[in-house]
Enzyme design. Structure first.
Site, PDB file in Angstrom:
ATOM      1  N   LYS A  89     -99.021  58.824   4.504  1.00  0.00           N
ATOM      2  CA  LYS A  89     -99.562  59.372   5.754  1.00  0.00           C
ATOM      3  C   LYS A  89    -100.934  58.794   6.133  1.00  0.00           C
ATOM      4  CE  LYS A  89     -96.357  62.566   6.778  1.00  0.00           C
ATOM      5  NZ  LYS A  89     -95.867  63.240   5.604  1.00  0.00           N
ATOM      6  N   GLU A 111    -100.498  68.417  13.564  1.00  0.00           N
ATOM      7  CA  GLU A 111     -99.537  69.379  13.030  1.00  0.00           C
ATOM      8  C   GLU A 111     -99.265  68.971  11.589  1.00  0.00           C
ATOM      9  OE1 GLU A 111     -98.620  66.596  14.466  1.00  0.00           O
ATOM     10  OE2 GLU A 111     -97.280  65.906  12.891  1.00  0.00           O
ATOM     11  N   SER A 377     -92.538  57.606  -1.171  1.00  0.00           N
ATOM     12  CA  SER A 377     -93.484  57.887  -0.084  1.00  0.00           C
ATOM     13  C   SER A 377     -94.696  58.689  -0.536  1.00  0.00           C
ATOM     14  CB  SER A 377     -92.763  58.623   1.045  1.00  0.00           C
ATOM     15  OG  SER A 377     -92.063  59.747   0.549  1.00  0.00           O
TER      16      SER A 377
END
Ligand code: PLP
Length: 393
Positions: A89, A111, A377
């Site tokens: 991210k 969010e 990830s």
């Protein structure tokens, strides 16, 4: 024909920018600016420097010896779990905050589901001294409390959302509402390849550093710069988008995407958007959406807060519709088993989301010479309680 975005912001029939009147100017401005900014020398210099010195890139491409033996192929893991803040991210939030600053915005909203995007956003807001508000479903606030405390320590305000299922979809609705009230000073940092154009393309470009690195890392390791298979999990699609970006139009490379099957695709407790979704509009874009006969969005379910979303990015919807990608639904139990397996075989505890990508391995039929790159990830620290409690329930 390309699987990348067209000039109008569409991927085949998917994408576009379906936003309320009040946001037209914000979205228009961003559409006009984002490519100019991203391609500018000044942006590239600062972005690359931060990726290297702050995020810790390049992330390793690791040959997983025992996992390879088990599945009869040459399996490499792209280690996004080793990034600062523990997932992919941060690649995106570092880029978007630079764009926000360029556009003169002073307040950031985001969010978050599992809290990983919230933490990555709060982190860059601390770094750039910007005000930060994170919307998070109340259910997720409860199940990811460590990430909530991290965001607070980083100086962000976390606003729990109590509508709907109180998860990611509801948090996104609330963030869009906030954006509508504060369009002039606020930049909305979206955490995945979802939302109105240009977000899916902007996020995919910011994550494309993943496949940019895979190219030269494979070249170094095996003498050719492409694999036979790329595998990744899909919530909204950003880690998958980054993993495939530079290979998307290269048909030599097969793409396998895992979505969250939950308790089973037909169980009514699932987040398998591509298996079940019908074309609809969610959060500003046309894509597959899990919805009832009369178009009501249905509440998704997955053991993984990061995959618990009733939609999917338009880029991935188009790849599924055109059979460019093979889509596999991986259920909760399969993902948890895969996480334990990776931990035992390789000493790597993956995030629950990433465990869904690993959970597709037993469903594949590889040849011994196949080169597989699977993106891990994120790391599993945030999921330890879930892993430990799973078999004692
Ligand atoms: C958020 C998250 C995901 C899902 O989001 P994508 O945009 O589909 O990548 C997957 N893995 C981890 C570790 C996450 O934090």
């Amino acid at each position: 024909m390309s699987y990348l975005v067209d000039k109008e912001g569409y991927y085949g029939e998917f994408g576009g920018a379906y936003v309320p009147e009040i946001l037209h100017k914000c979205v228009d401005d961003l559409q006009k600016e984002y490519l100019k900014v991203i391609e500018s020398e000044a942006f590239q210099k600062e972005y690359r420097q931060l990726l290297t010195d702050y995020v810790g890139r390049p992330s390793p491409l690791y040959y997983a010896n025992r996992l390879s033996e088990k599945y009869g192929a040459k399996i490499y893991l792209k280690r996004e779990d080793l990034n600062h803040t523990g997932a992919h991210k941060i690649n995106n939030t570092v880029g978007q905050i630079l764009i926000a600053r360029h556009m003169g915005k002073t307040r950031i909203i985001a969010e978050t589901g599992a809290g990983q995007h919230g933490v990555a956003t709060a982190t860059v807001c601390a770094l750039f001294n910007m005000k930060c508000v994170v919307y998070m479903g109340a259910t997720d606030v409860a199940r990811q409390h460590v990430n909530v405390e991290k965001m607070k320590m980083l100086g962000a305000e976390v606003r729990p959302v109590t509508s709907g299922n109180m998860t990611l979809k509801d948090a996104t609705n609330e963030a869009i509402r906030d954006w509508c009230c504060n369009p002039s000073d606020t930049f909305y940092i979206i955490g995945s390849t979802v939302g109105p154009h240009p977000y899916p393309d902007m996020v995919a470009r910011l994550q494309s550093v993943i496949s940019e690195e895979i190219k030269w890392q494979l070249k170094e390791k095996i003498g050719r710069d492409y694999p036979d298979y790329l595998m990744a999990c899909v919530g909204g699609g950003s880690n998958a988008g980054g993993t495939i970006y530079h290979y998307i139009d290269d048909e030599r490379v097969k793409i396998v995407l895992s979505e969250a099957g939950g308790l089973g695709v037909d169980s009514g407790k699932t987040a398998a958007t591509i298996a079940l979704g019908k074309v609809g509009i969610l959060h500003g874009a046309k894509s597959y959406v899990i919805q009832s006969e009369d178009g009501q969005i249905e509440e998704p379910y997955s053991i993984s807060a990061g995959l618990d979303y009733p939609g999917i990015g338009p880029m991935h919807a188009n790849m599924a519709a055109k059979s460019r990608a093979q889509i596999v639904a991986v259920n909760d139990d399969e993902a948890v088993a895969a996480a334990y397996e990776l931990t035992k075989l390789e000493g790597i505890i993956p995030a629950l989301e990433s465990a869904h990508a690993l959970g597709a391995l037993p469903k594949m039929k590889f040849n011994p010479d196949d080169v597989v790159v699977l993106t891990v990830s994120g790391r599993g620290d945030k999921d330890i309680e879930t892993y430990l409690n799973y078999y004692t329930k």
